[in-house]
Design a protein around this motif. Structure first.
Motif, short mmCIF file in Angstrom:
data_model
loop_
_atom_site.label_atom_id
_atom_site.label_comp_id
_atom_site.label_asym_id
_atom_site.label_seq_id
_atom_site.Cartn_x
_atom_site.Cartn_y
_atom_site.Cartn_z
N UNK A 323 -57.21 15.33 -80.95
CA UNK A 323 -58.50 14.69 -80.65
C UNK A 323 -58.32 13.38 -79.89
N UNK A 324 -57.19 12.73 -80.10
CA UNK A 324 -56.96 11.42 -79.50
C UNK A 324 -56.20 11.50 -78.18
N UNK A 325 -56.11 12.69 -77.65
CA UNK A 325 -55.53 12.92 -76.33
C UNK A 325 -56.61 13.43 -75.39
N UNK A 326 -56.38 13.32 -74.08
CA UNK A 326 -57.36 13.89 -73.14
C UNK A 326 -57.54 15.39 -73.38
N UNK A 327 -58.74 15.85 -73.15
CA UNK A 327 -59.04 17.27 -73.38
C UNK A 327 -58.23 18.13 -72.43
N UNK A 328 -57.80 19.27 -72.92
CA UNK A 328 -57.09 20.24 -72.08
C UNK A 328 -58.08 20.88 -71.12
N UNK A 329 -57.55 21.59 -70.14
CA UNK A 329 -58.40 22.26 -69.16
C UNK A 329 -59.32 23.28 -69.83
N UNK A 330 -58.79 23.96 -70.83
CA UNK A 330 -59.61 24.95 -71.54
C UNK A 330 -60.80 24.29 -72.22
N UNK A 331 -60.56 23.17 -72.89
CA UNK A 331 -61.66 22.49 -73.59
C UNK A 331 -62.62 21.89 -72.58
#
Length: 655
Positions: A323-331
């Motif tokens: 949650x504390x990282x940038x969202x992945x491409x899928x998300x």
């Protein structure tokens, strides 16, 4: 070769139960847990699969989670003897920190809604009575849709399971009383029924109307996530002092609870403070990020429990860091698709709600016109009744006039009879007077004869010289008799005159009475004129009726203005709508929480007189103490995190 095969002699029969459906599959014997899990997710259309898992009861009657990297048949799943089927339950294994920001798909939040609702009803998650009523109203909205005055019937909610048994047992209230309080939250206020602004903040968030099902489920989850036991997996543990405690594994860290209090944690450790988690038999060791702090050690009752704790710790820790990282491409793709879909549905819903409100407004106006028309019909009916009554009064007056005329004729007949009788009496009186005069004359004649006899007797007795005196006396007696006669005649004439005047007076009074009767007969003409005035008034009411009817005819074209129109929106308009929705949402977040708390306080005060103190559980007593102390879930965690990690570890060891 695919792990999903149609060969009956080698396939595994699997039944997966969710909260709203049951799925049956045929698997290859070598199919892994990941294969089955992916098949279930594809079947129900779930992409946010990282929150969920497959739960089962193993051969030792322990509840376990299916391991994804092992084959299904190698995980001690209990096989039902009567049909040789492996049974799994599709549950949420991990919980988000903030449901409104993390849950993307509608199916995801729907599954969370069903599971959390079931946990509250089964009292696995403690919920205060007033909050239970509020959540029940959201559950009713999800089940039956927005409140409808036409389809709702009293007792419709009494048959369903809407409140935890611990809540209903704690208060001396009938199902109808609970239903009335649930309906109070479900029913929109009267002013909202004809509001045509679908983005109106009070209309969207003060009550459930006109929110959609997914919005109501999200509101349910946002309230439920504030409960103390939401998203907490409890495990019995002991510290080095053999003190019995509860370990709570949550989305943000590990909480330590007293054996008799699952609501308020004694201490807490967030996932960013934990570096490594491991266990050796019943001993569980947690290494912290701060190297100066000693390891956090506790003991469990069973090796199986340690495996479950380790599995939940690893999954929650990974999600916490993710949650504390940038969202992945899928998300990012999922969020973009969900945002576009939400905007599209909001536009369609805005169009639909506006048309619906306009249609409801037109129906309301039509109802008002029909009501006015019915009112005017009633007035016209009343005017007709008044006219009919005036006609009846007129006929009654005519009847009275006829009766008076008959009475007058009868009076005249009686007057004529009295007149005839008076004439007869007058003639009889005159006859009596004549007889009286004749009798008086005879008396005078008799007196005169006696006098003559006396004179003759005196003459005989007296001498001749007295004869002259007797003659003089006789003359004087004659004159006296004449005078007496005249007096008598005069007195008789005066009596006759008085009798005549008396008879004349009676006749005059009879004539006056007859004149009065004639005056009374002439009175109904006034009533006739009054009834004529009433007829004029009734005619005026009828004209007024025709005037309103003319207006009613013009209102028939109201519904022509509500033909559906296509909304063609530019990119700027789309952006304006999006910004407006976000502003409304932020405004809601700022105001609604305080408003909900005020309403919950009001409900708590209403049901307080019905409370049965003897039926309160330990959690009820602890919750009441929290309310009196002004504490909640977040304030307690914030207070616990204020201390250093070393102090919290030392505090745990000293428990």
């Amino acid at each position: 070769m695919s792990p999903f095969s149609s060969k009956k002699n080698r396939s595994l029969s699997v039944r997966v139960s969710t909260f709203d459906s049951e799925l049956e599959f045929k698997l290859e014997p070598r199919a892994s847990g990941q294969d089955l899990f992916d098949l279930v997710c594809r079947t129900i259309g779930l992409r946010e699969s990282w929150y969920f898992g497959l739960q089962y009861v193993d051969t030792r009657s322990n509840v376990s989670w299916l391991k994804m990297d092992k084959r299904v048949r190698d995980q001690r799943v209990e096989l039902q003897a009567h049909n040789n089927v492996y049974v799994f339950s599709f549950y949420a294994k991990f919980f988000p920190e903030n449901v409104s920001e993390e849950l993307i798909q509608e199916i995801t939040q729907h599954l969370f809604f069903l599971q959390v609702k079931q946990s509250i009803l089964s009292m696995d998650i403690y919920c205060r009575p007033e909050a239970s009523v509020l959540l029940a109203s959201y559950a009713v909205h999800v089940q039956y849709g927005p409140y409808d005055y036409e389809t709702y019937k009293d007792g419709m909610l009494a048959g369903g399971e809407l409140l935890p048994k611990g809540v209903t047992d704690q208060y001396q209230m009938t199902p109808e009383m609970w239903e009335e309080r649930i309906k109070t939250w479900w029913v929109p206020p009267p002013w909202q029924l004809f509001c045509v602004d679908s983005l109106c903040l009070p209309c969207r968030y003060m009550d459930h109307e006109p929110m959609t099902r997914d919005e109501v489920e999200m509101e349910y989850l946002k309230i439920a996530q504030d409960l103390d036991m939401y998203g907490v997996n409890y495990f019995p543990i002991t510290n080095k002092n053999k003190t019995k405690l509860w370990l709570g594994v949550t989305a943000v860290g590990l909480n330590i609870y007293d054996e008799r209090d699952k609501l308020t944690p004694k201490t807490t450790f967030q996932w960013n403070e934990i570096r490594h988690v491991s266990f050796d038999d019943k001993k569980f060791t947690i290494r912290l990020v701060d190297a100066k702090v000693s390891n956090f050690i506790f003991y469990s009752q069973d090796l199986h429990i340690n495996k479950m704790i380790l599995d939940l710790c690893k999954g929650n820790h990974d999600l916490y860091m993710r949650r504390r990282k940038p969202d992945t491409m899928e998300i990012q793709q999922m969020k973009a698709q969900a945002k576009e879909e939400k905007q599209r549905r909001q536009i369609e819903r805005k169009k639909f709600m506006r048309e619906k409100k306009l249609r409801e407004k037109a129906e309301h106006e039509r109802y008002e016109l029909e009501k006015n028309f019915e009112h005017l019909q009633n007035e016209m009916r009343m005017a007709s009744d008044a006219l009919r009554r005036s006609e009846e009064t007129k006929e009654l007056y005519f009847e009275k006039s006829r009766v008076n005329e008959e009475q007058m004729q009868l009076t005249e007949c009686k007057a004529n009879h009295f007149k005839t009788e008076m004439d007869r009496l007058r003639e009889r009186q005159m006859k009596i007077e004549r007889e009286k005069q004749d009798l008086q004359k005879k008396i005078r004649d008799a007196d005169f004869y006696v006098h003559q006899l006396t004179v003759e007797n005196d003459k005989r007795e007296a001498e001749t010289e007295k004869l002259k005196k007797e003659l003089i006396c006789a003359k004087m007696a004659e004159r006296e008799a004449t005078a007496r006669l005249l007096n008598f005649l005069n007195s008789g004439r005066k009596s006759s005159t008085d009798s005549l005047l008396t008879a004349t007076g009676v006749h005059v009074s009879q004539t006056t009475t007859a004149a009065g009767s004639l005056a009374a007969v002439s009175t109904p003409s006034l009533a006739t004129s009054s009834s004529t005035n009433d007829m004029d008034t009734a005619g005026g009411a009828e004209l007024t009726t025709h005037h309103y009817l003319a207006q009613g005819d013009n209102s028939s074209g109201i519904s022509d203005d509500f033909e559906p129109k296509e909304f063609i929106l530019t990119d700027n308009e789309m952006e304006q709508i999006t910004n407006e929705m976000e502003r409304n949402h932020l405004e809601y977040l700022r105001k609604s929480k305080k408003q909900v708390q005020n309403q919950l306080q009001t409900l708590r005060s209403e049901i307080a007189p019905h409370k049965i103190e003897e039926n309160q559980s330990n959690l009820d007593i602890l919750s009441e103490a929290q309310i009196k102390a002004g504490q909640n879930k977040y304030s307690t965690l914030k207070k616990l995190k204020s201390g250093s990690t070393m102090a919290r570890v030392a505090f745990f060891e000293e428990l």
